[in-house]
Motif scaffolding. Structure first.
Motif, PDB file in Angstrom:
ATOM      1  N   THR A 193      50.083  30.786  35.579  1.00 59.50           N
ATOM      2  CA  THR A 193      49.183  30.867  36.729  1.00 59.50           C
ATOM      3  C   THR A 193      49.285  32.253  37.342  1.00 59.50           C
ATOM      4  OG1 THR A 193      49.440  28.511  37.180  1.00 59.50           O
ATOM      5  CG2 THR A 193      48.621  29.874  38.971  1.00 59.50           C
ATOM      6  N   VAL A 194      48.127  32.821  37.647  1.00 61.17           N
ATOM      7  CA  VAL A 194      48.068  34.089  38.379  1.00 61.17           C
ATOM      8  C   VAL A 194      47.164  33.892  39.587  1.00 61.17           C
ATOM      9  CG1 VAL A 194      48.491  35.537  36.358  1.00 61.17           C
ATOM     10  CG2 VAL A 194      46.153  34.994  36.989  1.00 61.17           C
ATOM     11  N   SER A 195      47.466  34.604  40.663  1.00 60.35           N
ATOM     12  CA  SER A 195      46.645  34.561  41.863  1.00 60.35           C
ATOM     13  C   SER A 195      45.938  35.898  42.023  1.00 60.35           C
ATOM     14  CB  SER A 195      47.502  34.301  43.105  1.00 60.35           C
ATOM     15  OG  SER A 195      48.019  33.008  43.057  1.00 60.35           O
ATOM     16  N   SER A 196      44.682  35.832  42.401  1.00 63.96           N
ATOM     17  CA  SER A 196      43.903  37.045  42.550  1.00 63.96           C
ATOM     18  C   SER A 196      43.018  36.936  43.781  1.00 63.96           C
ATOM     19  CB  SER A 196      43.036  37.257  41.293  1.00 63.96           C
ATOM     20  OG  SER A 196      42.300  38.443  41.382  1.00 63.96           O
ATOM     21  N   LEU A 197      43.059  37.960  44.610  1.00 66.51           N
ATOM     22  CA  LEU A 197      42.183  38.040  45.779  1.00 66.51           C
ATOM     23  C   LEU A 197      41.275  39.242  45.561  1.00 66.51           C
ATOM     24  CD1 LEU A 197      41.260  37.196  48.595  1.00 66.51           C
ATOM     25  CD2 LEU A 197      43.060  38.657  49.529  1.00 66.51           C
ATOM     26  N   GLN A 201      37.400  35.506  50.579  1.00 66.27           N
ATOM     27  CA  GLN A 201      38.174  35.262  51.786  1.00 66.27           C
ATOM     28  C   GLN A 201      39.566  34.732  51.482  1.00 66.27           C
ATOM     29  OE1 GLN A 201      35.730  32.640  54.110  1.00 66.27           O
ATOM     30  NE2 GLN A 201      33.944  33.961  53.931  1.00 66.27           N
ATOM     31  N   PHE A 202      39.742  34.113  50.319  1.00 69.08           N
ATOM     32  CA  PHE A 202      41.013  33.486  49.985  1.00 69.08           C
ATOM     33  C   PHE A 202      41.406  33.838  48.545  1.00 69.08           C
ATOM     34  CE2 PHE A 202      38.680  30.618  52.853  1.00 69.08           C
ATOM     35  CZ  PHE A 202      39.511  30.697  53.959  1.00 69.08           C
ATOM     36  N   SER A 203      42.677  33.741  48.295  1.00 74.03           N
ATOM     37  CA  SER A 203      43.193  33.976  46.956  1.00 74.03           C
ATOM     38  C   SER A 203      42.791  32.832  46.025  1.00 74.03           C
ATOM     39  CB  SER A 203      44.719  34.093  47.017  1.00 74.03           C
ATOM     40  OG  SER A 203      45.236  34.369  45.748  1.00 74.03           O
ATOM     41  N   ILE A 204      42.492  33.164  44.794  1.00 68.53           N
ATOM     42  CA  ILE A 204      42.123  32.171  43.783  1.00 68.53           C
ATOM     43  C   ILE A 204      43.244  32.113  42.744  1.00 68.53           C
ATOM     44  CG2 ILE A 204      40.400  31.508  42.055  1.00 68.53           C
ATOM     45  CD1 ILE A 204      39.256  31.649  44.881  1.00 68.53           C
ATOM     46  N   ASP A 205      43.663  30.907  42.382  1.00 70.11           N
ATOM     47  CA  ASP A 205      44.681  30.719  41.349  1.00 70.11           C
ATOM     48  C   ASP A 205      43.999  30.381  40.030  1.00 70.11           C
ATOM     49  OD1 ASP A 205      46.722  31.079  43.216  1.00 70.11           O
ATOM     50  OD2 ASP A 205      46.815  28.938  43.680  1.00 70.11           O
TER      51      ASP A 205
END
Length: 162
Positions: free
Chosen positions: A5-9, A86-90
């Motif tokens: 899993t990676v998070s990207s904003l 507006q928010f980070s996506i996983d």
């Protein structure tokens, strides 16, 4: 491969930069822009040399110059209403596909539906159709993850052609 899993904003500026980079890589938009510059430039040169004013040619040239900018502006305006900025996506990558999770939504995509990958210096764009896709910042991915994603799409054979 184990699911990762990676998070990207993605910021609005990053999206805009990527959008216009994609627009001006399209040969049709490049030709339209060049044609507009040539038409407007020739008419302006004729006016400077003492020719008569023909607003139609100048207007056509300016319109052709502005077409790619208008297309980008309209696309950007529609996209920026989305909560993705507006928010980070996983993003969770597994052998089955990609799971995308945000604050108010969750979605899964099988690798079969990722039809093309565009890779540039900053972003990995996973196309799910000719006009839609998921833009992931490459600095959130390792090189092994990028290679894995590319291999999953490439292994589909001719299905990944748009």
């Amino acid at each position: 491969m184990q699911p990762c899993t990676v998070s990207s904003l993605l910021t609005k500026q990053e999206y805009t930069r990527s959008l216009f980079r994609q627009i001006y890589r399209n040969p049709y938009y490049i030709i339209i822009t060049i044609l507009g510059v040539v038409i407007a430039g020739l008419k302006i040169a004729i006016l400077i040399l003492g020719g008569e004013y023909d607003g139609v040619n100048i207007s056509l040239g300016l319109f052709l110059i502005l077409v790619p900018l208008l297309a980008g502006y309209i696309t950007r305006r529609a996209a920026l209403n989305n909560q993705w900025f507006q928010f980070s996506i996983d993003y969770t990558f597994s052998d089955d596909g990609i799971r995308i999770k945000g604050l108010t939504f969750e979605s899964s995509i099988a690798w079969l539906h990722v039809v093309k990958i565009k890779d540039d210096n900053e972003f990995l764009l996973l196309h799910t159709s000719k006009t839609a896709g998921y833009l992931i910042k490459k600095d959130t991915l390792t090189q092994a993850q990028i290679d894995y994603i590319k291999s999953k799409v490439k292994n589909k054979g001719k299905q990944n052609n748009i």
